[in-house]
Design an enzyme around this catalytic site. Structure first.
Site, PDB file in Angstrom:
ATOM      1  CB  SER A  88      -6.345  -2.744   9.615  1.00  0.00           C
ATOM      2  OG  SER A  88      -6.915  -4.041   9.501  1.00  0.00           O
ATOM      3  CE  LYS A  89     -11.039  -7.719   8.178  1.00  0.00           C
ATOM      4  NZ  LYS A  89     -11.624  -8.842   8.959  1.00  0.00           N
ATOM      5  CB  ILE A 100      -0.953  -0.016   1.203  1.00  0.00           C
ATOM      6  CG1 ILE A 100      -2.029  -1.098   1.007  1.00  0.00           C
ATOM      7  CG2 ILE A 100      -1.602   1.353   1.413  1.00  0.00           C
ATOM      8  CD1 ILE A 100      -2.890  -1.346   2.231  1.00  0.00           C
ATOM      9  CE1 TYR A 104      -1.608  -4.512  11.398  1.00  0.00           C
ATOM     10  CE2 TYR A 104      -3.815  -5.461  11.366  1.00  0.00           C
ATOM     11  CZ  TYR A 104      -2.808  -4.751  10.742  1.00  0.00           C
ATOM     12  OH  TYR A 104      -3.011  -4.266   9.470  1.00  0.00           O
ATOM     13  CD  GLU A 162      13.505  -0.144  13.194  1.00  0.00           C
ATOM     14  OE1 GLU A 162      12.303   0.027  13.514  1.00  0.00           O
ATOM     15  OE2 GLU A 162      13.895  -1.075  12.464  1.00  0.00           O
ATOM     16  CD  GLU A 196      -9.542  -9.679   3.928  1.00  0.00           C
ATOM     17  OE1 GLU A 196      -8.368 -10.073   3.760  1.00  0.00           O
ATOM     18  OE2 GLU A 196     -10.107  -9.709   5.032  1.00  0.00           O
TER      19      GLU A 196
END
EC number: 1.1.1.435
Length: 258
Positions: free
Chosen positions: A140-141, A19, A153, A63, A185
Site C-alpha cells: 500500500s502507498k 483486489i 497497518y 484463517e 486509492e
C-alpha cells in the site's frame, strides 16, 4: 498478449473479493488455476464466474492468522495439483490501530496484515523453487507516505516492501522472482466501508478522486490485477525485487499538477 500462464497454479490470499478477487479472476482468464485462500466462503456469483473461466479454480477456507491452517492449506494445494507456480500475498485490512491503541492491539494488527505474508512464503517457497515460480506481495502507498492513526497497518505494509527485496535476494539463485504492487486509492468493498464512515461519503470520494493526477479517478481492482498477473508470468522473467506503484501517479507526481 498470451502471458503463458496456462495450468500454472497460483495461491491468492484474500482472493475472493476486492483486489484479490480481481487477481483470481484475471488468473482464470489467463487459464491459470487460482487457489483462493479466504476466511469466509466467497459469494456464489463470484465462484460461478471463476468456474466459467477456469473449472479447476479452487477455494480453501483458511484463517491466515493460524499457522497450522496456512501449512495445511498449502499442503492440500500440492496434494490436489502436484505443483505450485505462484503466491499472491494480498489479504489484510487497514484497521486503524494508531499510537493510542497500545502494544497488544499493535501486535494484533501485525498478525492481521504481516505475519501471514511470511508464513505463506515460508510454506510455499520449497514448491516455488521446484517450478522457478514467483511471489507478488500486495502492499500500500501508506508504506511510503503514512496516513495517520494506522501504525499497525503502515508498519505491516512497509515490512512487506522490505521483505520483497529480502526474498528477491534470498531466492535469486533458485530462479524465484519476488515483486510488490503498491496501490493507493482503489475502490473495493473494504474501501467502501471506510468511505461510509464519513458524514458525506460522496463528497469525500470526489475530494480524493480529484487528487489523482491521471484521470482524476480511482484505480480499479482490475488495473491492480493486470500488473500482479503480469509479474507472475514468464513475461516478467527478468523482473525481481521491484515495487510497482499502480496509482495514477497519486504517490509520486507533484500535486501542483492537479
Amino acid at each position: 498478449m498470451d502471458l503463458n500462464l496456462q495450468d500454472k497454479v497460483v495461491i491468492v490470499t484474500g482472493g475472493a473479493s476486492g483486489i484479490g478477487g480481481a487477481i483470481s479472476m484475471r488468473l482464470a482468464e489467463e487459464r491459470a488455476i487460482p487457489v483462493v485462500f479466504a476466511r469466509h466462503a466467497p459469494d456464489g456469483a463470484f465462484l460461478d464466474a471463476l468456474a466459467q473461466r477456469q473449472p479447476r479454480a479452487t477455494y480453501l477456507p483458511v484463517e491466515l492468522q493460524d499457522d497450522a491452517q496456512c501449512r495445511d492449506a498449502v499442503a492440500q494445494t500440492i496434494a490436489t495439483f502436484g505443483r505450485l507456480d505462484g503466491l499472491v500475498n494480498n489479504a489484510g485490512v487497514n484497521d486503524g490501530i494508531g499510537l493510542d491503541a497500545g502494544r497488544d492491539a499493535f501486535v494484533a494488527s501485525l498478525e492481521r496484515n504481516l505475519i501471514h505474508y511470511y508464513a505463506m512464503a515460508h510454506y510455499c517457497v520449497p514448491h516455488l523453487k521446484a517450478t522457478r515460480g514467483a511471489i507478488v506481495n500486495i502492499s500500500s502507498k501508506t508504506a511510503v507516505t503514512g496516513q495517520g492513526n494506522t501504525s499497525g497497518y503502515c508498519a505491516s505494509k512497509g515490512a512487506q516492501l522490505a521483505l520483497t527485496r529480502e526474498w528477491a535476494v534470498a531466492l535469486r539463485e533458485h530462479g524465484v522472482r519476488v515483486n510488490a504492487v503498491i496501490p493507493a486509492e482503489v475502490m473495493t468493498p473494504l474501501y467502501r466501508n471506510w468511505i461510509a464512515t464519513f458524514e458525506d461519503p460522496e463528497a469525500k470520494l470526489a475530494e480524493i478522486a480529484a487528487k489523482v493526477p491521471l484521470g482524476r479517478r480511482f484505480t480499479t481492482p482490475d488495473e491492480i490485477a493486470d500488473t500482479a498477473v503480469f509479474l507472475l508470468s514468464p513475461r516478467a522473467s527478468h523482473t525481481t525485487g521491484e515495487w510497482l506503484f499502480v496509482d495514477g501517479g497519486y504517490t509520486h507526481l507533484d500535486r501542483a499538477l492537479v
